[in-house]
Motif scaffolding. Structure first.
Motif, PDB file in Angstrom:
ATOM      1  N   GLU A 135      68.540  29.204  48.892  1.00  0.00           N
ATOM      2  CA  GLU A 135      69.732  29.027  49.717  1.00  0.00           C
ATOM      3  C   GLU A 135      70.665  27.978  49.111  1.00  0.00           C
ATOM      4  OE1 GLU A 135      69.077  28.421  53.840  1.00  0.00           O
ATOM      5  OE2 GLU A 135      67.582  30.025  54.020  1.00  0.00           O
ATOM      6  N   LEU A 136      70.090  26.923  48.563  1.00  0.00           N
ATOM      7  CA  LEU A 136      70.908  25.887  47.940  1.00  0.00           C
ATOM      8  C   LEU A 136      71.623  26.427  46.702  1.00  0.00           C
ATOM      9  CD1 LEU A 136      68.629  22.730  48.243  1.00  0.00           C
ATOM     10  CD2 LEU A 136      70.725  23.225  49.503  1.00  0.00           C
ATOM     11  N   HIS A 179      74.730  28.175  47.762  1.00  0.00           N
ATOM     12  CA  HIS A 179      75.811  27.229  48.037  1.00  0.00           C
ATOM     13  C   HIS A 179      76.342  26.615  46.741  1.00  0.00           C
ATOM     14  CE1 HIS A 179      75.375  27.505  52.342  1.00  0.00           C
ATOM     15  NE2 HIS A 179      74.078  27.307  52.230  1.00  0.00           N
ATOM     16  N   GLN A 180      75.468  26.426  45.781  1.00  0.00           N
ATOM     17  CA  GLN A 180      75.907  25.892  44.495  1.00  0.00           C
ATOM     18  C   GLN A 180      76.881  26.856  43.819  1.00  0.00           C
ATOM     19  OE1 GLN A 180      72.991  25.594  41.231  1.00  0.00           O
ATOM     20  NE2 GLN A 180      73.673  23.486  40.936  1.00  0.00           N
ATOM     21  N   CYS A 240      76.937  20.077  51.046  1.00  0.00           N
ATOM     22  CA  CYS A 240      77.438  21.434  51.265  1.00  0.00           C
ATOM     23  C   CYS A 240      78.521  21.492  52.352  1.00  0.00           C
ATOM     24  CB  CYS A 240      76.286  22.366  51.642  1.00  0.00           C
ATOM     25  SG  CYS A 240      75.122  22.702  50.297  1.00  0.00           S
ATOM     26  N   TRP A 241      78.332  20.741  53.435  1.00  0.00           N
ATOM     27  CA  TRP A 241      79.244  20.877  54.576  1.00  0.00           C
ATOM     28  C   TRP A 241      79.773  19.549  55.140  1.00  0.00           C
ATOM     29  CZ3 TRP A 241      74.786  24.130  54.675  1.00  0.00           C
ATOM     30  CH2 TRP A 241      75.064  25.483  54.483  1.00  0.00           C
ATOM     31  N   ARG A 255      78.836  28.738  45.378  1.00  0.00           N
ATOM     32  CA  ARG A 255      80.080  28.673  46.148  1.00  0.00           C
ATOM     33  C   ARG A 255      80.932  27.459  45.755  1.00  0.00           C
ATOM     34  NH1 ARG A 255      81.154  25.809  50.740  1.00  0.00           N
ATOM     35  NH2 ARG A 255      78.927  25.337  51.045  1.00  0.00           N
ATOM     36  N   VAL A 256      80.289  26.292  45.614  1.00  0.00           N
ATOM     37  CA  VAL A 256      81.044  25.069  45.325  1.00  0.00           C
ATOM     38  C   VAL A 256      81.247  24.856  43.831  1.00  0.00           C
ATOM     39  CG1 VAL A 256      80.198  23.988  47.428  1.00  0.00           C
ATOM     40  CG2 VAL A 256      78.980  23.580  45.292  1.00  0.00           C
ATOM     41  N   ALA A 307      71.998  23.692  59.208  1.00  0.00           N
ATOM     42  CA  ALA A 307      71.360  24.040  57.938  1.00  0.00           C
ATOM     43  C   ALA A 307      70.224  23.068  57.611  1.00  0.00           C
ATOM     44  CB  ALA A 307      72.394  24.036  56.823  1.00  0.00           C
TER      45      ALA A 307
END
Length: 217
Positions: A108-109, A112-113, A79-80, A115-116, A89
């Motif tokens: 939460e994952l 982020h999924q 993620c980062w 987002r990416v 995180a």
């Protein structure tokens, strides 16, 4: 903290189906079924949980927490990368998982999924999107085995660290320098002897006593 009373080790080159039967026989011999609390601790390999479902259904299934932590760390990197934000995180996800709230981590994952983005069909294993997809799947498949808060209350183990250390002791004998096993039968015999030597139930002594013409190793 539970203290080890006795160690029994089994090792084999057999496939997981046959090895599962060996585990069941050993558990029966040791009368594990009579214990009021029983846990089956393993990593996320599917064959491990097939063994559990077939032979140890009444044991509480526990995903090794150290394996779960490894996946959470990989998720933070995906993620980062190696950033302060990623470390923060990771600490939060690790704490949530330890407290039994893996559902929060998965949600939460998934944020982020989104987002990416999802990985393309031809994504490589190094693609962060592919890594994140696999991690979410891993946690989802094992979420019912990650109730670490409940396991601790019940005094159950949450890691297979003792087993992992035994694997290293096995490997010292069978994977050392200049050891090449071109005879599978010979390797199987060495594994049996090594497992007996690492056990604390006197089986090595019985093994050597019963060998014709031999009393020492």
């Amino acid at each position: 903290k539970p203290q080890r009373v006795l160690r029994t080790v089994i090792s084999s080159m057999k496939n997981s189906q046959e090895f599962g039967a060996q585990m069941a026989r050993e558990a029966t011999r040791r009368r594990f079924g009579e214990a009021p609390r029983k846990a089956f601790v393993a990593d996320g390999l599917a064959c491990n949980w097939t063994i559990h479902d077939k032979h140890f259904k009444d044991y509480v299934p526990v995903l090794d927490f150290t394996h779960a932590v490894g996946y959470l760390f990989a998720a933070a990197l995906a993620c980062w990368g190696r950033t302060e934000q990623g470390w923060t995180a990771y600490i939060g996800w690790m704490r949530a998982a330890w407290q039994g709230d893996v559902a929060q981590v998965i949600e939460e994952l998934k944020v982020h999924q989104a987002r990416v983005g999802l990985p393309p069909e031809n994504a490589s294993d190094d693609d962060p999107r592919e890594q994140l997809r696999r991690i979410i799947g891993y946690l989802g498949n094992n979420r019912e085995r990650m109730k670490y808060d409940e396991y601790r209350k019940e005094g159950l183990p949450t890691t297979s660290a003792w087993m992992e250390s035994v694997v290293k002791e096995i490997n010292y004998r069978v994977k050392g320098t200049e050891m090449f096993w071109n005879n599978p039968a010979g390797a199987e015999a060495i594994l049996q002897i090594r497992a007996a030597a690492l056990s604390e139930d006197g089986r090595l002594t019985r093994f050597m006593t019963n060998r014709p013409g031999r009393s020492t190793l």
